[in-house]
Motif scaffolding. Structure first.
Motif, PDB file in Angstrom:
ATOM      1  N   LYS A   6      60.397  46.442 -82.629  1.00  0.00           N
ATOM      2  CA  LYS A   6      59.035  46.914 -82.388  1.00  0.00           C
ATOM      3  C   LYS A   6      58.743  46.975 -80.889  1.00  0.00           C
ATOM      4  N   LEU A   7      59.130  45.931 -80.158  1.00  0.00           N
ATOM      5  CA  LEU A   7      58.883  45.904 -78.715  1.00  0.00           C
ATOM      6  C   LEU A   7      59.634  47.028 -78.013  1.00  0.00           C
ATOM      7  N   LEU A   8      60.886  47.214 -78.388  1.00  0.00           N
ATOM      8  CA  LEU A   8      61.679  48.282 -77.791  1.00  0.00           C
ATOM      9  C   LEU A   8      61.059  49.644 -78.105  1.00  0.00           C
ATOM     10  N   GLU A   9      60.640  49.827 -79.328  1.00  0.00           N
ATOM     11  CA  GLU A   9      59.997  51.073 -79.743  1.00  0.00           C
ATOM     12  C   GLU A   9      58.723  51.332 -78.916  1.00  0.00           C
ATOM     13  N   ASP A  10      57.923  50.296 -78.706  1.00  0.00           N
ATOM     14  CA  ASP A  10      56.688  50.440 -77.927  1.00  0.00           C
ATOM     15  C   ASP A  10      56.988  50.844 -76.482  1.00  0.00           C
ATOM     16  N   ILE A  69      59.687  52.303 -75.327  1.00  0.00           N
ATOM     17  CA  ILE A  69      60.237  53.662 -75.320  1.00  0.00           C
ATOM     18  C   ILE A  69      59.111  54.684 -75.466  1.00  0.00           C
ATOM     19  N   GLU A  70      58.078  54.353 -76.223  1.00  0.00           N
ATOM     20  CA  GLU A  70      56.902  55.231 -76.338  1.00  0.00           C
ATOM     21  C   GLU A  70      56.212  55.401 -74.983  1.00  0.00           C
ATOM     22  N   TRP A  71      56.052  54.290 -74.253  1.00  0.00           N
ATOM     23  CA  TRP A  71      55.512  54.358 -72.891  1.00  0.00           C
ATOM     24  C   TRP A  71      56.387  55.270 -72.037  1.00  0.00           C
ATOM     25  N   GLU A  72      57.672  55.044 -72.126  1.00  0.00           N
ATOM     26  CA  GLU A  72      58.642  55.781 -71.336  1.00  0.00           C
ATOM     27  C   GLU A  72      58.526  57.291 -71.587  1.00  0.00           C
ATOM     28  N   LYS A  73      58.483  57.676 -72.841  1.00  0.00           N
ATOM     29  CA  LYS A  73      58.362  59.099 -73.183  1.00  0.00           C
ATOM     30  C   LYS A  73      57.094  59.695 -72.593  1.00  0.00           C
ATOM     31  N   GLU A  74      55.998  58.970 -72.736  1.00  0.00           N
ATOM     32  CA  GLU A  74      54.718  59.449 -72.203  1.00  0.00           C
ATOM     33  C   GLU A  74      54.796  59.645 -70.691  1.00  0.00           C
ATOM     34  N   LEU A  75      55.385  58.693 -70.010  1.00  0.00           N
ATOM     35  CA  LEU A  75      55.470  58.767 -68.542  1.00  0.00           C
ATOM     36  C   LEU A  75      56.385  59.900 -68.090  1.00  0.00           C
ATOM     37  N   PHE A  76      57.567  60.008 -68.685  1.00  0.00           N
ATOM     38  CA  PHE A  76      58.475  61.093 -68.302  1.00  0.00           C
ATOM     39  C   PHE A  76      57.884  62.458 -68.671  1.00  0.00           C
ATOM     40  N   ASN A  77      57.177  62.543 -69.794  1.00  0.00           N
ATOM     41  CA  ASN A  77      56.537  63.804 -70.203  1.00  0.00           C
ATOM     42  C   ASN A  77      55.393  64.186 -69.270  1.00  0.00           C
ATOM     43  N   ASN A  78      54.907  63.242 -68.497  1.00  0.00           N
ATOM     44  CA  ASN A  78      53.834  63.523 -67.546  1.00  0.00           C
ATOM     45  C   ASN A  78      54.357  63.576 -66.112  1.00  0.00           C
ATOM     46  N   ASP A  79      55.603  63.997 -65.994  1.00  0.00           N
ATOM     47  CA  ASP A  79      56.222  64.353 -64.713  1.00  0.00           C
ATOM     48  C   ASP A  79      56.529  63.212 -63.761  1.00  0.00           C
ATOM     49  N   PHE A  80      56.628  61.996 -64.266  1.00  0.00           N
ATOM     50  CA  PHE A  80      57.117  60.917 -63.408  1.00  0.00           C
ATOM     51  C   PHE A  80      58.632  61.010 -63.388  1.00  0.00           C
ATOM     52  N   PHE A 133      64.366  38.308 -72.057  1.00  0.00           N
ATOM     53  CA  PHE A 133      64.444  39.007 -73.339  1.00  0.00           C
ATOM     54  C   PHE A 133      64.845  40.474 -73.148  1.00  0.00           C
ATOM     55  N   TRP A 134      64.368  41.089 -72.070  1.00  0.00           N
ATOM     56  CA  TRP A 134      64.578  42.523 -71.861  1.00  0.00           C
ATOM     57  C   TRP A 134      65.951  42.873 -71.325  1.00  0.00           C
ATOM     58  N   LYS A 135      66.656  41.918 -70.720  1.00  0.00           N
ATOM     59  CA  LYS A 135      67.961  42.217 -70.107  1.00  0.00           C
ATOM     60  C   LYS A 135      68.958  42.860 -71.086  1.00  0.00           C
ATOM     61  N   PRO A 136      69.151  42.308 -72.291  1.00  0.00           N
ATOM     62  CA  PRO A 136      70.114  42.945 -73.205  1.00  0.00           C
ATOM     63  C   PRO A 136      69.673  44.331 -73.698  1.00  0.00           C
ATOM     64  N   LEU A 137      68.389  44.651 -73.541  1.00  0.00           N
ATOM     65  CA  LEU A 137      67.864  45.940 -74.012  1.00  0.00           C
ATOM     66  C   LEU A 137      67.861  47.005 -72.913  1.00  0.00           C
ATOM     67  N   GLU A 138      68.283  46.623 -71.731  1.00  0.00           N
ATOM     68  CA  GLU A 138      68.235  47.495 -70.556  1.00  0.00           C
ATOM     69  C   GLU A 138      68.902  48.849 -70.802  1.00  0.00           C
ATOM     70  N   ASN A 139      70.031  48.858 -71.485  1.00  0.00           N
ATOM     71  CA  ASN A 139      70.765  50.111 -71.709  1.00  0.00           C
ATOM     72  C   ASN A 139      70.089  51.026 -72.724  1.00  0.00           C
ATOM     73  N   ASP A 140      69.112  50.485 -73.469  1.00  0.00           N
ATOM     74  CA  ASP A 140      68.367  51.297 -74.432  1.00  0.00           C
ATOM     75  C   ASP A 140      67.195  52.028 -73.783  1.00  0.00           C
ATOM     76  N   LEU A 141      66.953  51.731 -72.518  1.00  0.00           N
ATOM     77  CA  LEU A 141      65.820  52.319 -71.804  1.00  0.00           C
ATOM     78  C   LEU A 141      66.299  53.381 -70.820  1.00  0.00           C
ATOM     79  N   LYS A 142      65.538  54.451 -70.686  1.00  0.00           N
ATOM     80  CA  LYS A 142      65.854  55.465 -69.686  1.00  0.00           C
ATOM     81  C   LYS A 142      65.337  55.049 -68.314  1.00  0.00           C
ATOM     82  N   GLY A 143      64.254  54.301 -68.305  1.00  0.00           N
ATOM     83  CA  GLY A 143      63.706  53.788 -67.055  1.00  0.00           C
ATOM     84  C   GLY A 143      64.540  52.604 -66.574  1.00  0.00           C
TER      85      GLY A 143
END
Length: 154
Positions: free
Chosen positions: A75-79, A81-92, A103-113
């Protein structure tokens, strides 16, 4: 720029120059790790203020994503990633997450940011001048890291 009314006009006027969004990841817990969660959140918030000030006009410091440490990882990763999509879609061009929660270190590769993990420092009870010096040193390192990442991605 901060996510506040006062900075909104500047953001809208300089939108084409603001290519970086920073989302602090702020853990909340009411369990046995409550003090640790508070310390991590406080540390990241204290670092975010001078970082935003130094790069005003280049980045926007978002209010932060507060999450319950007891939430499901998916759920946290999904949330986020939703932020990420919104930000990249708005030209960041650049999206960075700043956190002290490992907690976030092992998930780093799942993020585009980019994930910037900083171990929190125990600030409680620390002499105010020493605390300020320590935070200034951390901000300088963080600034260098941002500049390095911008150069790599340009």
């Amino acid at each position: 720029m901060k996510w506040v009314s006062q900075d909104l006009d500047m953001f809208l006027g300089a939108r084409e120059y603001v290519d970086t969004a920073v989302l602090p990841l702020l853990p909340v817990s009411f369990g046995g790790d409550i003090k640790q969660a508070v310390a991590m959140t406080e540390f990241i918030q204290l670092l975010s203020i001078p970082l935003e000030r130094q790069f005003k006009g280049r980045l926007i410091m978002l209010p932060g994503y507060s999450y319950m440490k007891s939430s499901r990882k998916e759920k946290l990763l999904e949330d986020v990633i939703e932020w990420e999509k919104e930000l990249f879609n708005n030209d960041f061009k650049h999206v960075y997450y700043v956190t002290s929660d490992s907690f976030w270190k092992p998930l780093e590769n799942d993020l585009k940011g980019g994930l910037i993990w900083l171990p929190s420092l125990p600030l409680l009870g620390m002499d105010e001048s020493y605390k300020n010096t320590l935070l200034e040193d951390q901000v300088k390192q963080l600034m260098q890291l941002f500049m390095q990442k911008w150069q790599e991605n340009e």
